[in-house]
Design an enzyme around this catalytic site. Structure first.
Site, short mmCIF file in Angstrom:
data_model
loop_
_atom_site.label_atom_id
_atom_site.label_comp_id
_atom_site.label_asym_id
_atom_site.label_seq_id
_atom_site.Cartn_x
_atom_site.Cartn_y
_atom_site.Cartn_z
N CYS A 126 -10.91 1.08 -1.86
CA CYS A 126 -9.51 1.30 -1.27
C CYS A 126 -8.57 2.03 -2.10
CB CYS A 126 -8.86 -0.02 -1.05
SG CYS A 126 -9.79 -1.09 -0.18
N HIS A 170 -2.10 6.73 -3.93
CA HIS A 170 -1.65 7.31 -2.63
C HIS A 170 -0.07 7.07 -2.44
CE1 HIS A 170 -1.80 8.85 1.21
NE2 HIS A 170 -2.30 7.63 1.87
N LYS A 220 -7.95 7.63 -4.05
CA LYS A 220 -8.70 6.28 -4.53
C LYS A 220 -8.15 6.09 -6.11
CE LYS A 220 -10.63 3.11 -5.12
NZ LYS A 220 -9.91 2.83 -6.35
N CYS A 267 0.53 9.85 6.36
CA CYS A 267 0.07 9.95 5.04
C CYS A 267 -0.09 11.37 4.77
CB CYS A 267 -1.18 9.33 4.69
SG CYS A 267 -1.38 7.46 4.95
C1 LIG Z 1 -7.13 -2.93 -1.64
C2 LIG Z 1 -5.67 -3.85 -1.64
C3 LIG Z 1 -5.73 -5.03 -0.45
C4 LIG Z 1 -5.50 -4.79 -3.11
O1 LIG Z 1 -4.41 -5.39 -2.97
P1 LIG Z 1 -4.26 -6.74 -3.61
O2 LIG Z 1 -5.14 -7.49 -3.46
O3 LIG Z 1 -2.67 -7.47 -3.50
O4 LIG Z 1 -4.15 -6.42 -5.18
P2 LIG Z 1 -3.11 -6.69 -6.22
O5 LIG Z 1 -2.05 -5.89 -5.91
O6 LIG Z 1 -2.77 -8.00 -6.29
O7 LIG Z 1 -3.72 -6.17 -7.52
C5 LIG Z 1 -4.88 -6.93 -8.26
C6 LIG Z 1 -5.45 -6.00 -9.34
O8 LIG Z 1 -6.44 -4.88 -8.72
C7 LIG Z 1 -5.74 -3.60 -8.97
N1 LIG Z 1 -5.89 -2.98 -7.87
C8 LIG Z 1 -5.13 -2.99 -6.57
N2 LIG Z 1 -5.28 -2.24 -5.73
C9 LIG Z 1 -6.49 -1.47 -6.15
C10 LIG Z 1 -7.09 -0.70 -5.74
N3 LIG Z 1 -7.19 -0.03 -4.62
N4 LIG Z 1 -8.27 -0.17 -6.39
C11 LIG Z 1 -8.48 -0.54 -7.83
N5 LIG Z 1 -7.72 -1.62 -8.24
C12 LIG Z 1 -6.83 -1.85 -7.51
C13 LIG Z 1 -4.43 -3.89 -9.40
O9 LIG Z 1 -3.97 -3.04 -10.41
C14 LIG Z 1 -4.37 -5.14 -10.09
O10 LIG Z 1 -5.37 -5.11 -11.50
P3 LIG Z 1 -4.78 -5.98 -12.64
O11 LIG Z 1 -5.26 -7.40 -12.27
O12 LIG Z 1 -5.67 -5.42 -13.47
O13 LIG Z 1 -3.30 -5.89 -12.71
C15 LIG Z 1 -4.44 -3.01 -1.51
O14 LIG Z 1 -4.46 -1.96 -2.69
C16 LIG Z 1 -4.61 -1.99 -0.32
O15 LIG Z 1 -4.44 -2.69 0.86
N6 LIG Z 1 -4.91 -0.79 -0.36
C17 LIG Z 1 -4.96 -0.04 0.89
C18 LIG Z 1 -3.58 0.94 1.03
C19 LIG Z 1 -3.73 1.38 2.37
O16 LIG Z 1 -3.96 1.08 3.47
N7 LIG Z 1 -3.07 2.83 2.23
C20 LIG Z 1 -3.07 3.50 3.51
C21 LIG Z 1 -4.30 4.34 3.59
S1 LIG Z 1 -4.50 5.32 5.15
#
Ligand SMILES: CC(C)(COP(=O)(O)OP(=O)(O)OC[C@H]1O[C@@H](n2cnc3c(N)ncnc32)[C@H](O)[C@@H]1OP(=O)(O)O)[C@@H](O)C(=O)NCCC(=O)NCCS
Length: 384
Positions: A206, A332, A328, A83
């Protein structure tokens, strides 16, 4: 060392891109070069980051990008540091320019992942952890950072609504940022009603999976002479590393690479945390913003949560943190993130941040972490 400036900067809107990472990289690169008042022919070297090029079956992005810019003969290199990839690119550009090996260097980060499902994207991201000891045993980044949050919570006060306040603040900032993935505020109720992802994290703790691209031009003061925008003077450019495996670290109350990068950067810049007007820190998960503020010396260990609850780190607070919305809520797109933090500083210092402008913009710090802290970059900027 020669005085080194950031003279041009551009980013697209993070979220979901129709174009490929390669196309987006070329577009933002041209914008950044144009804003610098330069042409592609002025570029001596290109550093490009695209950690998950495999998602588009494309590697070796540097010569492809330079060809699109009409400068195929210019040397390029792909920089990968999870990252913190493109801030590592900025550090390499700084070394080239400050050391007199190049006059103008292009640094670009781009990523496209939105066509992947969450499971596939999670498994790609997890390659940034240690496969035999962490990933193969089921660790993911939400899980690893949740472990950091749990360790912190066992050692220091972390009332339940503290992490929520980080998310609420950063969503409020992103709501004012046309580059942001999520341009919407959230309430405490929305946060509390969102699903648990990895305890204690809920959805809004997240960062999302985002597409995006960002670019900056790093140049020698003596080469530019008459900048077309207010340049950022690079007062410190520091890279550090640390043990990747969390089970091998002496404590989990912060990231050793951030602590050391902060110390070295303040020493190089001749400044103290009190002299920084605003900062962009690596808040891939809400706890990461608190750890960064303490690791970098802005607050004593255990005190960043109370400062956040008191509004000190809000856009209009004493120390604005992540006025862009941070990872956030601005999003990212891994390789685009480090350079995008600098784009935010550029816009703030040039008075083009619009509704999200912060009050004081003489000095700023950017902090970008690779994975759970195996690598880290800290840059300090002064308004030129
Ligand atoms: C948090 C997480 C698990 C959500 O994934 P998910 O459950 O598959 O979510 P979806 O993609 O199906 O999205 C569902 C809804 O939540 C929203 N959403 C997804 N991730 C989000 C987040 N991080 N914050 C806010 N909203 C989020 C989407 O826009 C969607 O909204 P909608 O229904 O209004 O369209 C995923 O975003 C994640 O793993 N994030 C971390 C990424 C990471 O690890 N990065 C590296 C960091 S070191």
């Amino acid at each position: 060392m020669r005085e080194t400036w950031i003279v041009g900067a551009a980013t697209n809107r993070f979220g979901r891109m129709a174009e490929s990472a390669r196309e987006a990289a070329a577009r933002v690169a041209l914008e950044a070069i144009d804003r610098a008042g330069l042409t592609p022919k002025d570029i001596d070297h290109t550093f490009v980051s695209n950690a998950f090029g495999m998602a588009e079956h494309q590697g070796h992005l540097g010569p492809l990008l330079n060809t699109a810019l009409g400068i195929p003969e210019v040397p390029s290199c792909t920089i990968e540091s999870a990252c913190s990839s493109s801030s590592a690119g900025l550090h390499e550009a700084f070394v080239h320019v400050a050391g007199g090996f190049a006059d103008a260097v292009l640094v670009v980060g781009a990523e496209k992942l939105s066509h992947l499902d969450t499971l596939t994207a999670t498994s790609y991201f997890a390659t940034g952890a240690d496969f035999p000891f962490e990933t193969r045993n089921g660790a993911t980044f939400p899980g690893l950072y949740a472990t950091l949050a749990s360790a912190y919570r066992n050692a220091f006060p972390l009332p339940p609504e503290t992490l929520a306040q980080v998310a609420i603040k950063n969503h409020a900032n992103a709501a004012l940022n046309p580059h942001a993935h999520f341009q919407k505020e959230i309430s405490l109720e929305t946060y509390l009603n969102s699903p648990i992802v990895a305890s204690p994290f809920r959805l809004y703790d997240c960062c999302p999976f985002s597409d995006g691209a960002s670019a900056i031009v790093v140049a020698a003061k003596e080469f530019v002479r008459r900048p077309t925008s207010t340049p950022l003077v690079v007062a410190a450019s520091v890279r550090t590393g640390s043990i990747v495996d969390m089970h091998d670290r002496p404590d989990l109350w912060g990231l050793p690479a951030s602590r050391r990068a902060g110390e070295l950067a303040f020493r190089a810049a001749g400044l103290t945390p009190k002299e920084i007007d605003f900062l962009e820190v690596h808040d891939c998960f809400t706890i990461a913003e608190l750890l960064a503020l303490e690791d970098l010396g802005f607050y004593p260990r255990g005190a960043a949560g109370a400062a956040t609850r008191d509004g000190e780190t809000a856009r209009k607070g004493r120390l604005p943190v992540n006025p862009s919305g941070g990872l956030k809520a601005k999003g990212h797109p891994v390789s685009a993130t480090g350079v995008a933090q600098v784009v935010e500083v550029f816009e703030q210092m040039n008075g083009t941040a619009g509704a999200r402008a912060v009050a004081r913009t003489e000095t700023a710090l950017t902090h970008n972490v690779g994975a759970t802290g195996g690598s880290c970059s800290v840059h300090i900027f002064r308004r030129g």
